[in-house]
Design a protein around this motif. Structure first.
Motif, PDB file in Angstrom:
ATOM      1  N   UNK A 114       0.809  -1.223   0.000  1.00 19.70           N
ATOM      2  CA  UNK A 114       0.000   0.000   0.000  1.00 19.70           C
ATOM      3  C   UNK A 114       0.839   1.270   0.000  1.00 19.70           C
ATOM      4  N   UNK A 115       2.117   1.148   0.310  1.00 21.31           N
ATOM      5  CA  UNK A 115       2.973   2.323   0.447  1.00 21.31           C
ATOM      6  C   UNK A 115       4.229   2.149  -0.405  1.00 21.31           C
ATOM      7  N   UNK A 116       4.612   3.203  -1.124  1.00 19.92           N
ATOM      8  CA  UNK A 116       5.851   3.179  -1.886  1.00 19.92           C
ATOM      9  C   UNK A 116       7.044   3.363  -0.947  1.00 19.92           C
ATOM     10  N   UNK A 117       8.246   3.174  -1.479  1.00 17.41           N
ATOM     11  CA  UNK A 117       9.450   3.433  -0.683  1.00 17.41           C
ATOM     12  C   UNK A 117       9.477   4.882  -0.217  1.00 17.41           C
ATOM     13  N   UNK A 118       9.084   5.793  -1.101  1.00 15.33           N
ATOM     14  CA  UNK A 118       9.064   7.215  -0.743  1.00 15.33           C
ATOM     15  C   UNK A 118       8.061   7.474   0.374  1.00 15.33           C
ATOM     16  N   UNK A 119       6.914   6.786   0.322  1.00 12.34           N
ATOM     17  CA  UNK A 119       5.920   6.929   1.397  1.00 12.34           C
ATOM     18  C   UNK A 119       6.499   6.456   2.725  1.00 12.34           C
ATOM     19  N   UNK A 120       7.166   5.306   2.710  1.00 13.97           N
ATOM     20  CA  UNK A 120       7.742   4.761   3.941  1.00 13.97           C
ATOM     21  C   UNK A 120       8.770   5.712   4.538  1.00 13.97           C
ATOM     22  N   UNK A 121       9.630   6.252   3.660  1.00 16.32           N
ATOM     23  CA  UNK A 121      10.654   7.169   4.137  1.00 16.32           C
ATOM     24  C   UNK A 121      10.028   8.396   4.771  1.00 16.32           C
TER      25      UNK A 121
END
Length: 493
Positions: A411-418
């Protein structure tokens, strides 16, 4: 021969080298096991982060080593390879060995790559005996093919010898602290050193590479040997001791007895830092009491996650109630907690990220040790995440330090996680509040934070945030963190 052993300067971005500069115990232990007729020097490059290349150049020119040993974790390997290139460019006749976790797990990949050719030897697994036998082989006292745990170059190709059995800890001499070139190891302004009382862990956590290093084993040093090591560290000036044990709470009865032995030997005048499991701490109501009497002041507690679903995926089981009990036991004995948190599991949404930080906040966790799950080489977690197509950075290992997002969720991109890790860490930052235990342990430091540091940083953050969105501030902070381990500059070759 002259031997120079070096640890890497790279740090995890959220742990500032200004407040945490620890000596590398592995190279100290290897130095303690080198034959007495050799001349040894230890260079912990974390002490020379601002002058890395010039410091390496100076020490190579001044010391003129015959062999250089480099120790590196996965996120430090790129730096080790570039340092080896730097040494080789000016001193082509120096022999260079690489060891540590990454070399142990990835020796075949290193040996088959062009960049790996800069190394003469790859030390796999524990290095004390293997490196000593490499020195014997250089002197003609040992045959190369008879050294277990060694990969070595022969006519441009690497030969991989059989693995070495695990070390018998009863036979290992004390680490050498007297051959360190530089001073300046510290934690929170006080002299810091490292000691180990055991090696290995029998747990099956699939995000950890420990089993690839030691197998599922747990080996212990005698208390007599540990007390001698603490005495040695005190003579070297240590005020803080960080225990390097992989899982010191695996045997709770032994840990309790170790605390008693520290008190009996008078070593409770030191302050200690340990990493521990919630299960171990929660299993004994007397353990935290004994820890406090022994001088243990800070515990890195492996809380990992508060989601039952995520804990199951990590092979951790349902730990939430044990976590709550462990926090209670530690805080009741005025022991500070650095809460280990792992985010970015396949099913994670923003609310799952928030849930973990909210739990830490309500539980008065004193410091946050949050990480984004990392697909470390050769781990079961890596296999799972690759199979599900969730690894977004497979091979830039310089970002494999828990800070950078190398994965995405469903549900979350790497950028979202960061971004979300940054957002909720900023929202719940313990720097702008004081937990009851922190106030008790560090009353002077707490007053400094309240009346000087916090007002200063609040004003500074307010001014620097004028006219900027939350994402603007996030990008600014990430640009700063990107520079954390940039030692070489754009023109380095």
């Amino acid at each position: 021969m002259k031997i120079l052993l070096c640890s890497m300067p790279d740090t995890v971005p959220q742990f500032s080298a200004k407040t945490w500069r620890a000596p590398n115990l592995a190279i100290s232990s290897i130095a303690g096991n080198i034959q007495s007729h050799h001349e040894i020097a230890l260079a912990d490059l974390i002490l020379k982060r601002k002058t890395l290349l010039s410091s390496i150049r100076d020490i190579i020119q001044d010391y003129q080593p015959d062999i250089v040993g480099l120790s590196a974790m996965t996120f430090q390997f790129n730096t080790a390879q570039r340092i080896a290139d730097f040494i080789r460019s000016s001193q082509p006749n120096i022999k260079i060995a690489i060891g540590g976790y990454h070399a142990t797990l990835m020796y075949e990949e290193i040996a088959s790559s062009d960049k790996g050719k800069v190394f003469d030897y790859i030390i796999r697994g524990e290095g004390e005996t293997t490196f000593r036998e490499v020195l014997d082989a250089i002197e003609g006292k040992q045959r190369w093919e008879n050294i277990p745990g060694l990969s070595y170059q022969d006519n441009g190709n690497f030969i991989h010898n059989i693995p070495r059995p695990l070390e018998n800890l009863d036979t290992l001499p004390l680490p050498r602290r007297d051959v360190r070139i530089w001073n300046g190891y510290l934690f929170s302004g006080k002299a810091l050193d490292m000691v180990e009382t055991s090696r290995g862990c029998t747990m099956t956590c699939n995000f950890c590479s420990m089993n690839q290093m030691y197998g599922r084993t747990f080996r212990i040093y005698s208390f007599e040997r540990v007390m001698l090591d603490l005495t040695n560290a005190k003579k070297a000036g240590a005020k803080y001791i960080a225990f390097a044990d992989d899982n010191i709470t695996l045997n709770v009865k032994r840990f309790e007895s170790l605390c008693d032995a520290i008190v009996a030997a008078g070593h409770n005048d030191l302050c200690y830092i340990v990493q521990a499991s919630t299960t171990g701490i929660a299993s004994s109501p007397t353990l935290a009491q004994k820890m406090a009497r022994a001088g243990i002041q800070i515990v890195f507690l492996g809380i990992e996650n508060v989601s039952e679903r995520n804990l199951k995926m990590m092979n951790k089981g349902n730990l939430l109630e044990k976590t709550k009990k462990a926090i209670e036991y530690l805080h009741n004995n005025n022991i500070l907690i650095v809460g280990g948190m792992i985010l970015g599991h396949p099913e994670d949404k923003e609310e799952d990220i928030a849930q973990n930080f909210e739990f830490f906040d309500k539980a008065n966790i004193d410091f946050y040790g949050e990480q984004i799950i990392t697909p470390y080489p050769k781990t079961g977690m890596r296999d799972i995440l690759i199979k599900e197509g969730l690894v977004t950075n497979s091979y830039d290992y310089s970002k494999y330090n828990g800070f950078w997002a190398n994965v995405k969720t469903k549900y979350l991109s790497s950028e979202d996680l960061q971004f979300l890790r940054w957002k909720y860490k900023r929202k719940y930052s313990t720097f702008f509040k004081t937990t009851p235990v922190f106030k008790t342990i560090f009353p002077g430091v707490n007053l400094l934070r309240i009346f000087i540091l916090r007002p200063y940083y609040r004003i500074k953050n307010f001014i620097s945030s004028l006219g900027k969105t939350e994402h603007d501030i996030f990008k600014r902070d990430m640009r700063k963190f990107i520079k954390t381990n940039n030692f070489f500059g754009p023109n380095f070759k």
